[in-house]
Design an enzyme around this catalytic site. Sequence first.
Site, PDB file in Angstrom:
ATOM      1  CD1 TRP A 101      51.766  26.070  35.298  1.00 34.86           C
ATOM      2  CD2 TRP A 101      50.643  27.098  33.662  1.00 34.86           C
ATOM      3  NE1 TRP A 101      50.659  25.323  34.997  1.00 34.86           N
ATOM      4  CE2 TRP A 101      49.964  25.918  34.007  1.00 34.86           C
ATOM      5  CE3 TRP A 101      50.133  27.909  32.646  1.00 34.86           C
ATOM      6  CZ2 TRP A 101      48.773  25.534  33.374  1.00 34.86           C
ATOM      7  CZ3 TRP A 101      48.952  27.522  32.009  1.00 34.86           C
ATOM      8  CH2 TRP A 101      48.296  26.352  32.380  1.00 34.86           C
ATOM      9  CG  ASP A 171      51.642  31.861  38.464  1.00 39.19           C
ATOM     10  OD1 ASP A 171      50.798  31.631  39.353  1.00 39.19           O
ATOM     11  OD2 ASP A 171      51.606  31.329  37.330  1.00 39.19           O
ATOM     12  CE  LYS A 195      45.654  25.222  38.417  1.00 39.12           C
ATOM     13  NZ  LYS A 195      46.723  25.971  37.769  1.00 39.12           N
TER      14      LYS A 195
HETATM   15  C1  LIG Z   1      46.989  26.509  36.441  1.00 40.71           C
HETATM   16  C2  LIG Z   1      48.100  27.488  36.438  1.00 40.71           C
HETATM   17  C3  LIG Z   1      48.093  28.606  35.582  1.00 40.71           C
HETATM   18  C4  LIG Z   1      47.012  28.837  34.558  1.00 40.71           C
HETATM   19  O1  LIG Z   1      45.834  29.205  35.181  1.00 40.71           O
HETATM   20  P1  LIG Z   1      44.546  29.654  34.358  1.00 40.71           P
HETATM   21  O2  LIG Z   1      43.698  30.249  35.439  1.00 40.71           O
HETATM   22  O3  LIG Z   1      43.956  28.435  33.745  1.00 40.71           O
HETATM   23  O4  LIG Z   1      44.956  30.653  33.348  1.00 40.71           O
HETATM   24  C5  LIG Z   1      49.134  29.486  35.674  1.00 40.71           C
HETATM   25  N1  LIG Z   1      50.132  29.319  36.557  1.00 40.71           N
HETATM   26  C6  LIG Z   1      50.160  28.258  37.394  1.00 40.71           C
HETATM   27  C7  LIG Z   1      51.293  28.119  38.346  1.00 40.71           C
HETATM   28  C8  LIG Z   1      49.147  27.321  37.359  1.00 40.71           C
HETATM   29  O5  LIG Z   1      49.195  26.268  38.182  1.00 40.71           O
END
Ligand SMILES: *Cc1c(COP(=O)(O)O)cnc(C)c1O
Length: 360
Positions: A101, A171, A195
Amino acid sequence: MNRVYNFSAGPAVLPEEVLKEAADEMLDYQGSGMSVMEMSHRSKVYDNIIKTAEKDLRELMNIPDNYKVMFLQGGASQQFAMIPMNLMKNKVADYIITGQWAKKAWKEACKYGKANAIASSEDKTFSYIPDCSDLPISEDADYVYICENNTIYGTKYKELPNTKGKTLVADVSSCFLSEPVDVTKYGVIYGGVQKNIGPAGVVIVIMREDLITEDVLEGTPTMLQYKTHADADSLYNTPPAYGIYICGKVFKWLKKMGGLEVMKKRNEEKAKILYDFLDQSKLFKGTVVAKDRSLMNVPFVTGDKELDAKFVAEAEKAGFVNLKGHRTVGGMRASIYNAMPKEGVEKLVEFMKKFEEENS
Ligand SMILES: *Cc1c(COP(=O)(O)O)cnc(C)c1O
């Protein structure tokens, strides 16, 4: 009805209490005669839902007044572009690459300016967090970017990097609300909610006000400017209304549980059950350097692909689902987010013990 123990990395398990409440309110939300899905986002009823959600989130995370909270769409992946488009004033940013990511975010930023990968743990399949105490931070960097919890690889920063005074952008998709954070250490905290908070379709962005300006990359669409959403309190256009409503319920649930200090303790207890077992197991092995282990995502392997597959299949039959690891790590991954009860982890470990006895 038969609910399973769902170890999915995302979309992931939600508190049963929240789902039941939402079901009860499905046809008639608090006497409105309609579901939250059917009402105007400009209505008084909905205004109360989104305002209360923001207020509860602010309380939970202790968000200072000089930070805006935005409920957006486009997934965490859209932030990979929005961040450089809005924040790269000098067209320079530093990225720490701790997984897929972070790497995707860095690659996206490369489209808009000079994005430097200043550290990486790719040499060992992202199984650790690099030393970030004295990184070669660029003098004119607009920000330093991290992915704080690496969902796929199961690592987490236990200490934030030394950004040498530069704005930190994080993030936190897979560790959002899993423990207390000091918001003032960040310029931007963002994450997709699917998540650890709610249903897919909502991204929460917490941003220091001085970073929200009209000075963005030329040609940035209105919808991709933070100012658009910040000025309109996330109601510039139709927001992901139902998803925000569920997030609001999860915030209430977290408050009722005792807040983020309590969640941290619970999450530490849960993770310890699994890690302690892995550390003494002769069959299963954790894949991450111990000091960098995530409380949320726990990857492990047997070292034998066929045995891994057998384990995943038998676990599923026993009611432990979505344990297959990401293809880049192989093996298994148990995601044990806030809503996974301790009992789910205990039962999983019992099952692993039994599998180990039968297969060694
Ligand atoms: C799942 C995830 C993403 C991507 O998320 P989307 O909403 O599908 O774009 C980005 N960063 C992390 C840390 C993730 O776990």
